[in-house]
Every structure is written in structure tokens, then in C-alpha cells.
Design a protein around this motif. Structure first.
Motif, PDB file in Angstrom:
ATOM      1  N   THR A  37      85.625  70.045  55.842  1.00 53.23           N
ATOM      2  CA  THR A  37      86.149  71.243  55.198  1.00 53.23           C
ATOM      3  C   THR A  37      85.215  71.716  54.092  1.00 53.23           C
ATOM      4  OG1 THR A  37      88.427  70.534  55.616  1.00 53.23           O
ATOM      5  CG2 THR A  37      88.093  72.224  53.918  1.00 53.23           C
ATOM      6  N   SER A  70      88.284  75.665  45.277  1.00 48.47           N
ATOM      7  CA  SER A  70      89.408  75.699  46.221  1.00 48.47           C
ATOM      8  C   SER A  70      89.980  74.299  46.439  1.00 48.47           C
ATOM      9  CB  SER A  70      88.983  76.326  47.551  1.00 48.47           C
ATOM     10  OG  SER A  70      87.896  75.631  48.132  1.00 48.47           O
ATOM     11  N   TRP A  89      92.612  73.971  49.332  1.00 42.97           N
ATOM     12  CA  TRP A  89      93.439  75.163  49.443  1.00 42.97           C
ATOM     13  C   TRP A  89      92.663  76.252  50.182  1.00 42.97           C
ATOM     14  CZ3 TRP A  89      98.023  76.392  46.114  1.00 42.97           C
ATOM     15  CH2 TRP A  89      98.547  75.241  45.509  1.00 42.97           C
ATOM     16  N   GLU A  90      93.397  77.082  50.890  1.00 42.58           N
ATOM     17  CA  GLU A  90      92.810  78.237  51.570  1.00 42.58           C
ATOM     18  C   GLU A  90      92.569  79.362  50.565  1.00 42.58           C
ATOM     19  OE1 GLU A  90      94.239  81.727  54.717  1.00 42.58           O
ATOM     20  OE2 GLU A  90      95.580  80.068  54.192  1.00 42.58           O
ATOM     21  N   HIS A 138      98.367  76.930  49.924  1.00 42.26           N
ATOM     22  CA  HIS A 138      98.465  75.579  50.497  1.00 42.26           C
ATOM     23  C   HIS A 138      99.840  75.415  51.131  1.00 42.26           C
ATOM     24  CE1 HIS A 138      98.394  71.306  51.095  1.00 42.26           C
ATOM     25  NE2 HIS A 138      99.333  71.080  50.201  1.00 42.26           N
TER      26      HIS A 138
END
Length: 382
Positions: free
Chosen positions: A41, A60, A143-144, A160
């Protein structure tokens, strides 16, 4: 449709905080790659920058406030947050520096609470207690990044999804954190969470401040602190609130007028200071729960003139004087962090509220989203 809904939700939160933080000129957003986690990620670093010298960098990973640059009275800019320069240190040496904590900030006694007759067991990561959501809380996940925006108020929205049963908590929770920065020196942080079944939620930011600048020789203990609270919640030997609301008057917990942080820090005659190894206590703000953020704390460094005001909609603020910084963590610029090198001022519901019916409830139900809006307001005193 889901992308549109997320964008609209983020825009609504940004607008709410922007309305609380009047803006002037344009502020800019820059997004970079901070690194990659073991599972592949990618983690982003998003920097919000205003023309007045104030800037904030958000990772993030953990929806973390990594940097907060602020000028002093002579225009000299310094980072006022303890933390790390590299993403890998946040992953490998976690210490809550600037992270978003959840699902439940602070401690829950025995890691247990009962909701609608059912008892839930959480991870015990703080002796007998669960702290900041457990070993795998909101601070230890990627987190996005939903959106970023430049303009009169710069913003980034992060999202999230915490599944039902995550770390023992009931309900699938969709959480968002919106950071905003305007030209007046206001860094807004808006938390929102929705659940599909009854649960408990208490989110905040865990920034640790030294208004003289991170790594300063004297740390934060000589800085002047004000907390507009007539009462605090005393704790037992496990740092769990006893349920009492104790008056601060006549004690080292009275910060209603500005006092040096260090003044009561070594008062071994106060059992509360002994329990906390200093200050690690929740203050019951006189304002209570409010619709708009109001003052929770003010911290001033007399030497540099830098001032931080913390505003919140929540009823409490946890004052933590960095008591567990023991010289084993190497932070930004190779600085070794020691006890007293920074302090945290964490707006929140009260610790262990799910086990204290007299405290403001942390319960969140479907169709009734959780919201907490806080502001870090930066200025100078001269």
C-alpha cells in the motif's frame, strides 16, 4: 455513486470547518508519496500551505498530522510537533505522534464495556486497559485519500472503513477525517463516523506540541498553559477515572489562569500527579458539549511568542505532559525525546465513558452519525 457520495461528504465537512475558520487568500495543497507499507500500500503525504508561513503535512497512514510549521514573533518558522521524519518510524516505532486515534481515544477499564445488555471485550494494550482502540486502532492503518483541494481554505479528506468486530468493537464504521487550513492560522480537523449497529466512538488527534519548536533544548515545561475547566476527572492507579468530578481550585490542576506547565509537575504530595507520573488527566471543560468549537486550551511559549489555541465541540480535553517519553525514541532531525519534551492536548469524550453512565455518552447509533470538530489555532503573542 459511492465516489460522488464520498466527495460530497468530504466537501460538507470541509465547508463546516471553513465556516468556523474565516479565510483570506489562497492556500495550496501538495501531494507526494511518503513510502510503501509491507503489503504494498502506498502512503501519501499531503501538505497544506498558507501564505502566512503556516503549513501542515498529513500522512494517509493513521490520518497522521506529521508536521505543523508556524512562525514565531520574528517570523522564524519551526515545526512545533514531535514525531518522525520517515513513514517507516511511524510503522515500526509507534508512539501516537500526531495520529488520529479511534475507535475510542483514551482508556477503557479492563478493555470491557456493555451495550444493550451485551459485553464486548477489547484488546488489552495498556496493562489492564484498552488504550486508543487497541493494538490495531485507527492510527495503524492506511486511510484512503478521498479528495484534496486548494483555495481560500485548503483541505484533504481521508476515509477508513472499520469492519464489524474490529478490535472487539461492534458495528461496521465508516470514518472520515477532514483537515483544513486557512490564512488566519486555523488548522481544522473534523471527524465523522457512521455505524450500522450501536457502538461507541471517541476520535481525536494525538499531536504532541513544543511551541518553542520540536527538539528545543528546554522542551515544553516552561510554556504557559490555560485550560478553562473548573473540574477534572481524578484517576486510580491504573489511570482510569474514578467517576468523580473534582474541583481544580486550590490544586495543581487549576489552569484557569495561565501557569507554567512545570509548576505542579513534580508535586509528589498530590496522589494524582504520582499516579500519572505528571499530568495525564482529563479536564471537564466548563463549556461542555457545544455545537461549534470553543476554547479547550491555550499554550504559549514566552520565548518565541508562538501561541496555540485548541478549540473543540467535545466536553473534555486530556492534558498529557509527555511523561512516558523516556529517551528511547529518536525523532525528527535525530532528536532524542525525553520526558517533558512536549505535551498533548486531546479534545475528547471522557476516558472510560462507556462504563460511567454519569459521563457524556459515547454511544453512536445507526442514522445518528458521530461528529467532532476541533481547531488548532496558531498565532503569536507579540
Amino acid at each position: 455513486m459511492r465516489k460522488l457520495e464520498k466527495a460530497l461528504a468530504g466537501a460538507a465537512l470541509a465547508a463546516m470547518v471553513a465556516g468556523l475558520c474565516p479565510a483570506a487568500h489562497a492556500a495550496e495543497v501538495k501531494r507526494e508519496i511518503a513510502g510503501t507499507l509491507a503489503d504494498g500500500t502506498q502512503v501519501s503525504a499531503i501538505t497544506l500551505t498558507a501564505d502566512n508561513g503556516i503549513s501542515a503535512t498529513v500522512l494517509s497512514y493513521g490520518a497522521t498530522l506529521q508536521k505543523l510549521l508556524a512562525p514565531d514573533s520574528n517570523g522564524r518558522v519551526a515545526d512545533v510537533l514531535l514525531g518522525y521524519d520517515e513513514l517507516s518510524d511511524y510503522v515500526e516505532h509507534p508512539n501516537y505522534f500526531g495520529v488520529t486515534v479511534g475507535r475510542y481515544a483514551n482508556r477503557i477499564a479492563g478493555g470491557r464495556f456493555t451495550l444493550d445488555g451485551k459485553t464486548y471485550q477489547l484488546p488489552l494494550n495498556d496493562g489492564r486497559n484498552s488504550l486508543h482502540g487497541g493494538d490495531h486502532g485507527f492510527d495503524k492503518t492506511a486511510w484512503e485519500v478521498v479528495s484534496t483541494k486548494s483555495g481560500p481554505t485548503a483541505s484533504v479528506v481521508l476515509r477508513h472503513v472499520s469492519p464489524d468486530g474490529d478490535s472487539g468493537y461492534p458495528g461496521r464504521v465508516v470514518a472520515t477525517v477532514t483537515y483544513t487550513l486557512d490564512e488566519a492560522g486555523n488548522l481544522g480537523i473534523a471527524f465523522e463516523a457512521k455505524t450500522d449497529k450501536p457502538t461507541v466512538i471517541n476520535m481525536t488527534n494525538h499531536a504532541i506540541f513544543d511551541m518553542a519548536g520540536e527538539g528545543s533544548g528546554n522542551g515544553a515545561m516552561g510554556q504557559m498553559l490555560t485550560i478553562p475547566a473548573s473540574h477534572f476527572t481524578p484517576v486510580d492507579a491504573n489511570l482510569i477515572p474514578t467517576g468523580e468530578l473534582r474541583p481544580v481550585e486550590g490544586s495543581v490542576f487549576d489552569f484557569r489562569q495561565a501557569r507554567r506547565v512545570a509548576d505542579g509537575l513534580r508535586d509528589g504530595t498530590d496522589q494524582q500527579i504520582v499516579y500519572g507520573r505528571g499530568y495525564d488527566h482529563n479536564f471537564a471543560l466548563d463549556k461542555g458539549v457545544t455545537a461549534r468549537p470553543e476554547l479547550a486550551a491555550r499554550l504559549e511559549d514566552p520565548a518565541s511568542g508562538r501561541v496555540l489555541e485548541v478549540l473543540t465541540t467535545e466536553p473534555g480535553v486530556q492534558f498529557y505532559s509527555g511523561n512516558f517519553l523516556d529517551g528511547t525514541l529518536i525523532g525528527k532531525q535525530g532528536h532524542l525525546y525525553r520526558m517533558g519534551d512536549g505535551i498533548a492536548l486531546e479534545p475528547q469524550k471522557f476516558p472510560d465513558a462507556p462504563n460511567h453512565p454519569d459521563f457524556v455518552s459515547a454511544r453512536v447509533d445507526p442514522g445518528k452519525p458521530y461528529r467532532h470538530v476541533m481547531i488548532y489555532r496558531l498565532s503569536t503573542s507579540r
